[in-house]
Write a protein that holds these residues in place. Sequence first.
Motif, PDB file in Angstrom:
ATOM      1  N   GLU A  20       0.831  -1.205   0.000  1.00 57.46           N
ATOM      2  CA  GLU A  20       0.000   0.000   0.000  1.00 57.46           C
ATOM      3  C   GLU A  20       0.865   1.254   0.000  1.00 57.46           C
ATOM      4  OE1 GLU A  20      -3.287   2.294   2.806  1.00 57.46           O
ATOM      5  OE2 GLU A  20      -2.672   0.239   3.294  1.00 57.46           O
ATOM      6  N   THR A  21       1.901   1.264   0.828  1.00 58.91           N
ATOM      7  CA  THR A  21       2.783   2.435   0.889  1.00 58.91           C
ATOM      8  C   THR A  21       3.512   2.631  -0.428  1.00 58.91           C
ATOM      9  OG1 THR A  21       3.119   2.126   3.264  1.00 58.91           O
ATOM     10  CG2 THR A  21       4.739   3.465   2.100  1.00 58.91           C
ATOM     11  N   ARG A  22       4.036   1.561  -0.974  1.00 56.86           N
ATOM     12  CA  ARG A  22       4.767   1.637  -2.247  1.00 56.86           C
ATOM     13  C   ARG A  22       3.866   2.154  -3.362  1.00 56.86           C
ATOM     14  NH1 ARG A  22       6.311  -1.298  -6.785  1.00 56.86           N
ATOM     15  NH2 ARG A  22       8.561  -1.264  -7.210  1.00 56.86           N
ATOM     16  N   GLN A  23       2.631   1.648  -3.394  1.00 53.20           N
ATOM     17  CA  GLN A  23       1.695   2.075  -4.434  1.00 53.20           C
ATOM     18  C   GLN A  23       1.328   3.545  -4.268  1.00 53.20           C
ATOM     19  OE1 GLN A  23       0.885   0.201  -6.991  1.00 53.20           O
ATOM     20  NE2 GLN A  23      -0.267   1.887  -7.897  1.00 53.20           N
ATOM     21  N   ARG A  24       1.175   3.977  -3.031  1.00 53.03           N
ATOM     22  CA  ARG A  24       0.843   5.382  -2.778  1.00 53.03           C
ATOM     23  C   ARG A  24       1.972   6.292  -3.261  1.00 53.03           C
ATOM     24  NH1 ARG A  24      -0.451   4.624   2.402  1.00 53.03           N
ATOM     25  NH2 ARG A  24       1.141   5.966   3.313  1.00 53.03           N
ATOM     26  N   ILE A  25       3.193   5.874  -3.048  1.00 54.76           N
ATOM     27  CA  ILE A  25       4.342   6.659  -3.513  1.00 54.76           C
ATOM     28  C   ILE A  25       4.365   6.731  -5.034  1.00 54.76           C
ATOM     29  CG2 ILE A  25       6.863   6.746  -3.624  1.00 54.76           C
ATOM     30  CD1 ILE A  25       6.876   5.417  -0.824  1.00 54.76           C
ATOM     31  N   GLU A  27       1.862   6.422  -7.167  1.00 51.80           N
ATOM     32  CA  GLU A  27       0.761   7.252  -7.664  1.00 51.80           C
ATOM     33  C   GLU A  27       1.056   8.739  -7.480  1.00 51.80           C
ATOM     34  OE1 GLU A  27      -2.710   5.820  -5.696  1.00 51.80           O
ATOM     35  OE2 GLU A  27      -2.782   3.952  -6.845  1.00 51.80           O
ATOM     36  N   ALA A  28       1.622   9.085  -6.338  1.00 50.09           N
ATOM     37  CA  ALA A  28       1.982  10.484  -6.100  1.00 50.09           C
ATOM     38  C   ALA A  28       3.091  10.919  -7.054  1.00 50.09           C
ATOM     39  CB  ALA A  28       2.431  10.669  -4.653  1.00 50.09           C
ATOM     40  N   ALA A  29       4.050  10.029  -7.284  1.00 55.47           N
ATOM     41  CA  ALA A  29       5.179  10.358  -8.153  1.00 55.47           C
ATOM     42  C   ALA A  29       4.730  10.553  -9.594  1.00 55.47           C
ATOM     43  CB  ALA A  29       6.232   9.253  -8.070  1.00 55.47           C
ATOM     44  N   VAL A  30       3.829   9.716 -10.077  1.00 52.86           N
ATOM     45  CA  VAL A  30       3.329   9.860 -11.443  1.00 52.86           C
ATOM     46  C   VAL A  30       2.704  11.243 -11.617  1.00 52.86           C
ATOM     47  CG1 VAL A  30       1.569   9.083 -13.075  1.00 52.86           C
ATOM     48  CG2 VAL A  30       2.994   7.402 -11.909  1.00 52.86           C
ATOM     49  N   GLU A  31       1.899  11.656 -10.652  1.00 54.00           N
ATOM     50  CA  GLU A  31       1.259  12.972 -10.740  1.00 54.00           C
ATOM     51  C   GLU A  31       2.296  14.096 -10.749  1.00 54.00           C
ATOM     52  OE1 GLU A  31      -2.035  13.622 -11.116  1.00 54.00           O
ATOM     53  OE2 GLU A  31      -2.241  11.452 -11.377  1.00 54.00           O
ATOM     54  N   LEU A  32       3.264  14.021  -9.865  1.00 53.99           N
ATOM     55  CA  LEU A  32       4.251  15.101  -9.768  1.00 53.99           C
ATOM     56  C   LEU A  32       5.229  15.102 -10.938  1.00 53.99           C
ATOM     57  CD1 LEU A  32       4.835  15.098  -5.927  1.00 53.99           C
ATOM     58  CD2 LEU A  32       4.033  17.020  -7.296  1.00 53.99           C
ATOM     59  N   GLU A  73       7.650   1.227 -14.960  1.00 48.59           N
ATOM     60  CA  GLU A  73       7.400  -0.215 -14.974  1.00 48.59           C
ATOM     61  C   GLU A  73       5.915  -0.501 -14.726  1.00 48.59           C
ATOM     62  OE1 GLU A  73       9.347  -2.739 -15.567  1.00 48.59           O
ATOM     63  OE2 GLU A  73      11.426  -2.123 -15.250  1.00 48.59           O
ATOM     64  N   GLU A  74       5.345   0.175 -13.747  1.00 45.95           N
ATOM     65  CA  GLU A  74       3.937  -0.085 -13.422  1.00 45.95           C
ATOM     66  C   GLU A  74       3.013   0.380 -14.528  1.00 45.95           C
ATOM     67  OE1 GLU A  74       0.731   0.935  -9.941  1.00 45.95           O
ATOM     68  OE2 GLU A  74       2.544  -0.205  -9.625  1.00 45.95           O
ATOM     69  N   LEU A  75       3.261   1.559 -15.073  1.00 52.67           N
ATOM     70  CA  LEU A  75       2.412   2.070 -16.142  1.00 52.67           C
ATOM     71  C   LEU A  75       2.522   1.203 -17.387  1.00 52.67           C
ATOM     72  CD1 LEU A  75       2.984   5.917 -15.765  1.00 52.67           C
ATOM     73  CD2 LEU A  75       0.996   4.604 -15.058  1.00 52.67           C
ATOM     74  N   ALA A  76       3.730   0.731 -17.682  1.00 51.98           N
ATOM     75  CA  ALA A  76       3.918  -0.136 -18.849  1.00 51.98           C
ATOM     76  C   ALA A  76       3.201  -1.467 -18.664  1.00 51.98           C
ATOM     77  CB  ALA A  76       5.407  -0.363 -19.091  1.00 51.98           C
ATOM     78  N   ASP A  77       3.293  -2.032 -17.467  1.00 55.39           N
ATOM     79  CA  ASP A  77       2.621  -3.310 -17.195  1.00 55.39           C
ATOM     80  C   ASP A  77       1.103  -3.162 -17.300  1.00 55.39           C
ATOM     81  OD1 ASP A  77       5.036  -4.570 -16.808  1.00 55.39           O
ATOM     82  OD2 ASP A  77       4.961  -4.454 -14.616  1.00 55.39           O
ATOM     83  N   THR A  78       0.588  -2.042 -16.784  1.00 52.32           N
ATOM     84  CA  THR A  78      -0.852  -1.797 -16.855  1.00 52.32           C
ATOM     85  C   THR A  78      -1.301  -1.627 -18.299  1.00 52.32           C
ATOM     86  OG1 THR A  78      -0.865  -0.739 -14.679  1.00 52.32           O
ATOM     87  CG2 THR A  78      -2.709  -0.248 -16.144  1.00 52.32           C
ATOM     88  N   ALA A  79      -0.510  -0.878 -19.075  1.00 57.20           N
ATOM     89  CA  ALA A  79      -0.856  -0.660 -20.483  1.00 57.20           C
ATOM     90  C   ALA A  79      -0.843  -1.971 -21.256  1.00 57.20           C
ATOM     91  CB  ALA A  79       0.120   0.333 -21.106  1.00 57.20           C
ATOM     92  N   TRP A  80       0.146  -2.823 -20.961  1.00 56.29           N
ATOM     93  CA  TRP A  80       0.248  -4.071 -21.717  1.00 56.29           C
ATOM     94  C   TRP A  80      -0.946  -4.980 -21.455  1.00 56.29           C
ATOM     95  CZ3 TRP A  80       2.061  -5.421 -25.992  1.00 56.29           C
ATOM     96  CH2 TRP A  80       2.120  -6.771 -26.352  1.00 56.29           C
ATOM     97  N   LYS A  81      -1.501  -4.932 -20.267  1.00 52.06           N
ATOM     98  CA  LYS A  81      -2.699  -5.731 -19.984  1.00 52.06           C
ATOM     99  C   LYS A  81      -3.834  -5.333 -20.920  1.00 52.06           C
ATOM    100  CE  LYS A  81      -1.680  -6.511 -15.086  1.00 52.06           C
ATOM    101  NZ  LYS A  81      -2.067  -6.184 -13.684  1.00 52.06           N
TER     102      LYS A  81
END
Length: 248
Positions: A20-25, A27-32, A73-81
Amino acid sequence: MNTAKRLRRTTEGGYARGDETRQRIIEAAVELFGEHGFDGASTRDIATRAGVNAPALQYYFENKEGVYRACIEELADTAWKNFAPSVERAQTVLRENADTATLIDAFIGIQEAMADSAFAKANKPGRRMFFAREQAGYEPESATKILTCKIREPLNEVSAALVARISGRAADDPVTLIRIFSLHGQLVIFHVAHRSTLSLLGWKSIDPEKAEMIKSTIRAQTRTLLETWSRERDDAQAAGAEKARKQR
């Protein structure tokens, strides 16, 4: 370049909290990163927006580039799905030597997946700008390498194979590659030039109805071009056969 660290957990309950903490970081980082770019977004600001203390970023990611890489990495994995089903469908019709109409449908299916992904980001300004900055070449090269490996190469490879089969040109022919880039570019422009799109059309946002209008227009344009190239292929083959007949 340091890669993002694996979570250091000691208890079963720590898994959920750590994720949860890692994901929150992330998500915040993508926005910033989207708002301010890699250079303009500080680790302190990321930590503040994520609601964690600054050392947490180092704990999970080592440094800012590690955070950025984890975002990519996370955005790419989500897009590939989103892309995988249409890509797999295209690979199947290519293996089965499907007819031209089926090949065209497979190409349009890939575009549909790209459009759905692009318009989903349209309502998330941070994510849209994150990708727009990377597309413009302003962000770390590591982002481009990850996206190229995970998304762009497989999409381009299967798209080129489809257009090559439809048009009768080689998959690595520069004309084939220019064609797939321009066909997919019909969608990209609405993603990277979001403000210009809204201004030109007099829209305040791209809701599902407006997104479908854009998609249907591009779908029709793509089909027209692919069918035209298919007819050119058939005409060239017929002309070649006629020439060979006369030479016998």
